[in-house]
Design a protein around this motif. Structure first.
Motif, PDB file in Angstrom:
ATOM      1  N   ASP A  14      34.781  43.209  51.890  1.00 50.03           N
ATOM      2  CA  ASP A  14      33.535  43.976  51.971  1.00 50.03           C
ATOM      3  C   ASP A  14      32.736  43.726  53.247  1.00 50.03           C
ATOM      4  N   CYS A  15      33.246  42.911  54.120  1.00 47.52           N
ATOM      5  CA  CYS A  15      32.523  42.640  55.373  1.00 47.52           C
ATOM      6  C   CYS A  15      33.472  42.020  56.384  1.00 47.52           C
ATOM      7  N   PHE A  16      33.078  42.105  57.628  1.00 44.81           N
ATOM      8  CA  PHE A  16      33.741  41.344  58.685  1.00 44.81           C
ATOM      9  C   PHE A  16      32.839  40.155  58.986  1.00 44.81           C
ATOM     10  N   LYS A  17      33.446  39.051  59.371  1.00 44.76           N
ATOM     11  CA  LYS A  17      32.657  37.852  59.613  1.00 44.76           C
ATOM     12  C   LYS A  17      32.970  37.311  60.996  1.00 44.76           C
TER      13      LYS A  17
ATOM     14  N   GLY B  54      38.732  34.209  38.797  1.00 41.06           N
ATOM     15  CA  GLY B  54      38.351  35.591  39.034  1.00 41.06           C
ATOM     16  C   GLY B  54      37.954  35.775  40.478  1.00 41.06           C
ATOM     17  N   ARG B  55      38.310  36.933  41.018  1.00 39.04           N
ATOM     18  CA  ARG B  55      37.872  37.276  42.373  1.00 39.04           C
ATOM     19  C   ARG B  55      37.043  38.549  42.277  1.00 39.04           C
ATOM     20  N   TYR B  56      35.846  38.484  42.837  1.00 41.56           N
ATOM     21  CA  TYR B  56      34.901  39.572  42.657  1.00 41.56           C
ATOM     22  C   TYR B  56      34.556  40.213  44.000  1.00 41.56           C
ATOM     23  N   HIS B  57      34.786  41.491  44.087  1.00 42.83           N
ATOM     24  CA  HIS B  57      34.424  42.236  45.286  1.00 42.83           C
ATOM     25  C   HIS B  57      33.375  43.282  44.927  1.00 42.83           C
ATOM     26  N   LYS B  58      32.866  43.941  45.932  1.00 39.00           N
ATOM     27  CA  LYS B  58      31.770  44.882  45.706  1.00 39.00           C
ATOM     28  C   LYS B  58      32.184  46.037  44.793  1.00 39.00           C
ATOM     29  N   LEU B  59      33.412  46.480  44.905  1.00 38.33           N
ATOM     30  CA  LEU B  59      33.844  47.653  44.148  1.00 38.33           C
ATOM     31  C   LEU B  59      34.743  47.303  42.957  1.00 38.33           C
ATOM     32  N   GLY B  60      35.022  46.050  42.768  1.00 36.59           N
ATOM     33  CA  GLY B  60      35.897  45.639  41.667  1.00 36.59           C
ATOM     34  C   GLY B  60      36.605  44.344  42.020  1.00 36.59           C
ATOM     35  N   GLY B  61      37.195  43.716  41.019  1.00 36.84           N
ATOM     36  CA  GLY B  61      37.866  42.445  41.288  1.00 36.84           C
ATOM     37  C   GLY B  61      39.100  42.298  40.425  1.00 36.84           C
ATOM     38  N   ASP B  62      39.618  41.084  40.388  1.00 36.75           N
ATOM     39  CA  ASP B  62      40.762  40.815  39.529  1.00 36.75           C
ATOM     40  C   ASP B  62      40.662  39.403  38.993  1.00 36.75           C
ATOM     41  N   TYR B  63      41.313  39.192  37.867  1.00 40.36           N
ATOM     42  CA  TYR B  63      41.412  37.866  37.262  1.00 40.36           C
ATOM     43  C   TYR B  63      42.895  37.512  37.230  1.00 40.36           C
ATOM     44  N   TYR B  64      43.240  36.320  37.693  1.00 41.86           N
ATOM     45  CA  TYR B  64      44.670  36.012  37.779  1.00 41.86           C
ATOM     46  C   TYR B  64      44.937  34.536  37.497  1.00 41.86           C
ATOM     47  N   ILE B  65      46.181  34.281  37.166  1.00 46.19           N
ATOM     48  CA  ILE B  65      46.690  32.918  36.950  1.00 46.19           C
ATOM     49  C   ILE B  65      47.926  32.776  37.808  1.00 46.19           C
ATOM     50  N   THR B  66      48.067  31.667  38.484  1.00 45.27           N
ATOM     51  CA  THR B  66      49.231  31.496  39.351  1.00 45.27           C
ATOM     52  C   THR B  66      49.777  30.079  39.262  1.00 45.27           C
ATOM     53  N   THR B  67      51.089  29.987  39.412  1.00 45.52           N
ATOM     54  CA  THR B  67      51.754  28.691  39.349  1.00 45.52           C
ATOM     55  C   THR B  67      53.170  28.803  39.900  1.00 45.52           C
ATOM     56  N   GLU B  68      53.826  27.676  40.017  1.00 42.11           N
ATOM     57  CA  GLU B  68      55.249  27.624  40.375  1.00 42.11           C
ATOM     58  C   GLU B  68      55.968  26.826  39.295  1.00 42.11           C
TER      59      GLU B  68
END
Length: 486
Positions: free
Chosen positions: A131-134, A345-359
């Motif tokens: 949502d932005c450049f930094k 959870g990752r939240y952005h201005k227009l929507g996000g996602d919830y995830y689980i990760t592993t190996e």
């Protein structure tokens, strides 16, 4: 003489900063978490530095903070829009544009640009977010005008038809090709390609798309993208350090005040939900993989998610990455399947996602996925509710560790600007956040977890050796989409 003196001063500064960094960089292990959990930590209060906020006639917003503890000046800045400003046919153009801008300008050739930064001890870089450049930079306070002058030049006088254009394009092709050999890059590509589909939020992870789009990126397209996005009225700049605030304001007006404002249209493409992704399993066959790398998740809320704090703390109990989280206890301590596993959870201005990760070991893929869902259901259905003791330990650790993220005034100023200008929050949101998680009880956390977890919606992507993974799914009669990478 100047360079040797500068080098000596920088060594001193870097040493001082290293002390701060080492203090802030906490090494996480079970012993530390246990120690932190046993001691009740006081509720932290982040002291927001006094700042002066001004808006130039051209709309450029500036925050100024005096901090003379070290003889340095640091910058932090945001350009509104981010990678969601990209189109599919020019995906990745943001990174290309900033690489060009940070290599030379109309006034400075590549060699002159590099020499100017070296002689004045200037560090400067860009980052691309959804949502932005930094951007950020720093120099000795004695070189503050050189720093401001260079950044004004970078932002206002880019040279997109410079002779390094072809070289940067080739370097990007090599980086993308290299990324496609890495498990994590493949995992992210297929996960976000399916989660966000044709939305710009997926573009930065889609290596195939970015590779194809490189053919469409020309000096002309870079120039157009620049004019559509980079303008003073779309920039927020923070300056902190050994400065006289009034003098710095005057200096900034001299370097940025004549930059004419320009209309910038921030895109708001809608994030759509594809129910065909529910319970879908994708296996990316990577014959040389030694582990099965798994990411499972679903579409989630935007940055305006009102129960974000309650859900965040509840999720920490479930699988937020701590050694005591339930997923870690189950899959690492009890079953020995994984070294680490986390959910977030990752939240952005227009929507996000919830995830689980592993190996995991490839042969344990199905069992791991099943255990992740079972653990989620046990909390959601109230079979094994979040306890006050679990929540206390999470909150207590946060109270100990959270302030260390904001040890420097620069980090606090950066947070104030981000919350205020990018997320439309109050300037002291950081302290309201602390109060919110400290006011939680187990019942509120349980309620949030129950309401906002959806174990029947997981999209699962696995990167690994097909021969070791696929038979388990066939045995369970679970449909799998297999992708052969090229």
């Amino acid at each position: 003489m100047k360079r040797s003196t500068l080098a000596l001063v920088l060594i001193v500064i870097i040493s001082l900063l290293a002390v701060q960094t080492s203090y802030a960089a906490v090494e996480f292990d079970q012993k530390l978490f246990k120690k932190l959990a046993e001691k009740k930590n006081k509720i932290p209060q982040i002291n927001i530095p006094d700042y002066k906020k001004i808006t130039l006639d051209n709309g450029m917003t500036i925050y100024l903070v005096k901090n003379d503890k070290l003889p340095i000046v640091e910058l932090t800045g945001y350009i509104k829009g981010g990678s969601r400003q990209e189109r599919k046919d020019i995906s990745g153009i943001s990174n290309f544009m900033f690489e060009m801008m940070n290599t030379g300008t109309k006034n400075l050739s590549e060699q002159d640009f590099s020499r100017y930064k070296e002689l004045n001890g200037i560090n400067f870089g860009f980052g691309v977010k959804k949502d932005c450049f930094k951007f950020k930079g720093k120099a000795l306070s004695t070189d503050k005008e050189a720093l401001i002058s260079l950044i004004a030049d970078i932002l206002q006088k880019p040279k997109f038809d410079a002779n390094y254009f072809k070289r940067i394009k080739q370097e990007m092709k090599r980086k993308l090709a290299q990324a496609k050999t890495e498990d994590d890059s493949l995992l992210n590509m297929y996960y976000y390609r399916n989660i966000y589909e044709d939305h710009p939020y997926s573009f930065s992870n889609d290596l195939d798309l970015r590779m194809a789009a490189l053919d469409n990126i020309t000096p002309s397209s870079l120039k157009k993208f620049y004019h559509r996005n980079i303008a003073p009225n779309n920039i927020v700049l923070g300056v902190i350090g050994d400065i006289d605030v009034d003098q710095m304001e005057k200096m900034l007006k001299e370097h940025f005040g004549d930059w004419p404002k320009r209309k910038v249209k921030i895109r708001h493409p809608k994030v759509k939900t594809n129910k065909d992704n529910y319970n879908k399993v994708i296996l990316v066959n990577k014959p040389n993989a030694t582990q099965a790398t798994i990411m499972m998740g679903y579409k989630f809320f935007s940055s305006d998610f009102e129960d974000r704090v309650a859900f965040k703390m509840a999720n920490r109990v479930y699988g937020g990455g701590d050694f005591s989280s339930r997923l870690m206890e189950n899959l690492r301590t009890e079953k020995g399947y994984v070294y680490s596993i986390y959910s977030r959870g990752r939240y952005h201005k227009l929507g996000g996602d919830y995830y689980i990760t592993t190996e995991v070991k490839p042969t344990k893929s199905v069992e791991t996925i099943s255990a992740v869902k079972k653990e989620m259901l046990s909390i959601k259905k109230g079979k094994n509710k979040i306890s006050e003791d679990e929540l206390f330990k999470i909150v207590n650790r946060y109270n100990a560790l959270f302030p260390k993220t904001y040890k420097s005034k620069l980090s606090i100023l950066n947070k104030v600007i981000y919350d205020t200008e990018i997320r439309d929050r109050e300037p002291d949101y950081i302290n309201k956040y602390i109060q919110q998680y400290n006011s939680l009880d187990a019942a509120k956390a349980q309620k949030a977890f129950k309401k906002y977890t959806y174990p029947d919606r997981f999209l699962t992507v696995i990167v690994g050796k097909k021969d070791k993974i696929l038979p388990q799914f066939k045995e369970k009669e679970i449909d799998v989409e297999v992708i052969e990478i090229n």
